[in-house]
Design a protein around this motif. Structure first.
Motif, PDB file in Angstrom:
ATOM      1  N   VAL A 106       0.843  -1.201   0.000  1.00  0.00           N
ATOM      2  CA  VAL A 106       0.000   0.000   0.000  1.00  0.00           C
ATOM      3  C   VAL A 106       0.879   1.252   0.000  1.00  0.00           C
ATOM      4  CG1 VAL A 106      -1.768   1.277   1.276  1.00  0.00           C
ATOM      5  CG2 VAL A 106      -1.900  -1.219   1.133  1.00  0.00           C
ATOM      6  N   ALA A 107       1.928   1.273   0.829  1.00  0.00           N
ATOM      7  CA  ALA A 107       2.831   2.431   0.865  1.00  0.00           C
ATOM      8  C   ALA A 107       3.580   2.578  -0.460  1.00  0.00           C
ATOM      9  CB  ALA A 107       3.813   2.293   2.021  1.00  0.00           C
ATOM     10  N   PHE A 111       2.968   6.114  -2.589  1.00  0.00           N
ATOM     11  CA  PHE A 111       4.044   7.056  -2.881  1.00  0.00           C
ATOM     12  C   PHE A 111       4.667   6.836  -4.255  1.00  0.00           C
ATOM     13  CE2 PHE A 111       3.877   7.104   1.777  1.00  0.00           C
ATOM     14  CZ  PHE A 111       3.690   8.464   1.969  1.00  0.00           C
ATOM     15  N   GLY A 112       4.125   5.900  -5.041  1.00  0.00           N
ATOM     16  CA  GLY A 112       4.626   5.667  -6.392  1.00  0.00           C
ATOM     17  C   GLY A 112       6.057   5.183  -6.420  1.00  0.00           C
ATOM     18  N   ALA A 118      14.003  -2.544  -3.685  1.00  0.00           N
ATOM     19  CA  ALA A 118      15.114  -1.598  -3.816  1.00  0.00           C
ATOM     20  C   ALA A 118      15.021  -0.482  -2.789  1.00  0.00           C
ATOM     21  CB  ALA A 118      15.131  -1.010  -5.223  1.00  0.00           C
ATOM     22  N   ALA A 119      13.818  -0.208  -2.267  1.00  0.00           N
ATOM     23  CA  ALA A 119      13.649   0.865  -1.287  1.00  0.00           C
ATOM     24  C   ALA A 119      14.193   0.468   0.080  1.00  0.00           C
ATOM     25  CB  ALA A 119      12.167   1.234  -1.165  1.00  0.00           C
ATOM     26  N   VAL A 120      14.144  -0.815   0.408  1.00  0.00           N
ATOM     27  CA  VAL A 120      14.615  -1.278   1.713  1.00  0.00           C
ATOM     28  C   VAL A 120      16.123  -1.053   1.805  1.00  0.00           C
ATOM     29  CG1 VAL A 120      14.889  -3.282   3.224  1.00  0.00           C
ATOM     30  CG2 VAL A 120      12.766  -2.961   1.966  1.00  0.00           C
ATOM     31  N   LEU A 125      14.466   9.860   2.729  1.00  0.00           N
ATOM     32  CA  LEU A 125      14.535  11.058   1.890  1.00  0.00           C
ATOM     33  C   LEU A 125      14.774  10.707   0.426  1.00  0.00           C
ATOM     34  CD1 LEU A 125      14.755  14.127   1.455  1.00  0.00           C
ATOM     35  CD2 LEU A 125      17.144  13.978   2.147  1.00  0.00           C
ATOM     36  N   SER A 126      15.580   9.686   0.156  1.00  0.00           N
ATOM     37  CA  SER A 126      15.893   9.350  -1.231  1.00  0.00           C
ATOM     38  C   SER A 126      14.758   8.590  -1.929  1.00  0.00           C
ATOM     39  CB  SER A 126      17.181   8.528  -1.299  1.00  0.00           C
ATOM     40  OG  SER A 126      16.978   7.259  -0.724  1.00  0.00           O
ATOM     41  N   VAL A 127      13.794   8.084  -1.178  1.00  0.00           N
ATOM     42  CA  VAL A 127      12.704   7.300  -1.755  1.00  0.00           C
ATOM     43  C   VAL A 127      11.444   8.138  -1.943  1.00  0.00           C
ATOM     44  CG1 VAL A 127      11.202   5.308  -1.346  1.00  0.00           C
ATOM     45  CG2 VAL A 127      13.626   5.150  -0.816  1.00  0.00           C
ATOM     46  N   LEU A 128      11.157   9.049  -1.000  1.00  0.00           N
ATOM     47  CA  LEU A 128       9.939   9.863  -1.065  1.00  0.00           C
ATOM     48  C   LEU A 128      10.199  11.182  -1.761  1.00  0.00           C
ATOM     49  CD1 LEU A 128       8.510   9.402   2.547  1.00  0.00           C
ATOM     50  CD2 LEU A 128       7.999   8.067   0.509  1.00  0.00           C
TER      51      LEU A 128
END
Length: 193
Positions: A106-107, A111-112, A118-120, A125-128
């Protein structure tokens, strides 16, 4: 000739006793290397009832216990991941240095984020998007500033998230992840659309 036979016999007995001591110690060394690599199936044949036998028996019990604990931890991890993936709210867990440790579908969608795997491990800051991060950062900073005060710490903020050319009003709720003795491990963020 008798002296030679006695010396030969003494040397042979010495080698035999040394082998009885060295081989189990070598197996223990191999076992510790295997366990360090994650092989908890490694078992050593028990050489006897002496001190080395007790050590080998203890090693075998330890590896069996580690295998059981590892299986239990994996089962709990899968259970928690299943719960997180089936929640109707977005969940992002971050560590004390604001790196993402867990994120649900869902997150990712809200946030697209192109790839949750890869986000983990990356900084929040670099993901959102910057504006989304700033709202969350203010929430986290406000909670940390109020820590220890008698006032209720800020734990919720309303924010606008742009998703598929549409603005979504999202309520972000923050909770701290603490150890049993109260030390902060990280933060969990819940996003309710």
């Amino acid at each position: 000739m008798i002296t030679g036979l006695v010396i030969f016999g003494a040397i042979w007995i010495a080698f035999f006793i040394a082998k009885q001591i060295v081989v189990p110690i070598q197996r223990l060394a191999e076992g510790t290397r295997s366990v360090a690599r994650g092989d908890y199936e490694f078992q050593i044949r028990n050489p006897g009832d002496d001190e080395l036998g007790f050590l080998v028996k203890s090693f075998n019990i330890m590896t069996a216990d580690l295998k059981g604990v590892r299986a239990e931890v994996e089962k709990r991890r899968l259970f928690i991941e299943t719960i997180l993936s089936n929640l109707a709210v977005g969940v992002i867990a971050i560590d004390s240095e604001s790196r993402i440790t867990s994120i649900n579908k869902v997150a990712v969608h809200l946030f697209g984020i192109p790839d949750s795997g890869a986000a983990v491990g990356k900084a929040l800051l670099s993901v959102l998007r910057t504006e989304d991060y700033e709202c969350i950062r203010r929430l986290i900073d406000g909670t940390l500033e109020n820590e220890g005060d008698d006032a209720e710490p800020v734990s919720e903020v309303e924010m606008q998230v742009a998703l598929e050319d549409r603005e979504h009003k999202v309520v972000c709720t923050m909770g701290r992840i603490n150890t049993a003795d109260g030390a902060m491990l990280g933060t969990v963020l819940l996003f309710d659309d």
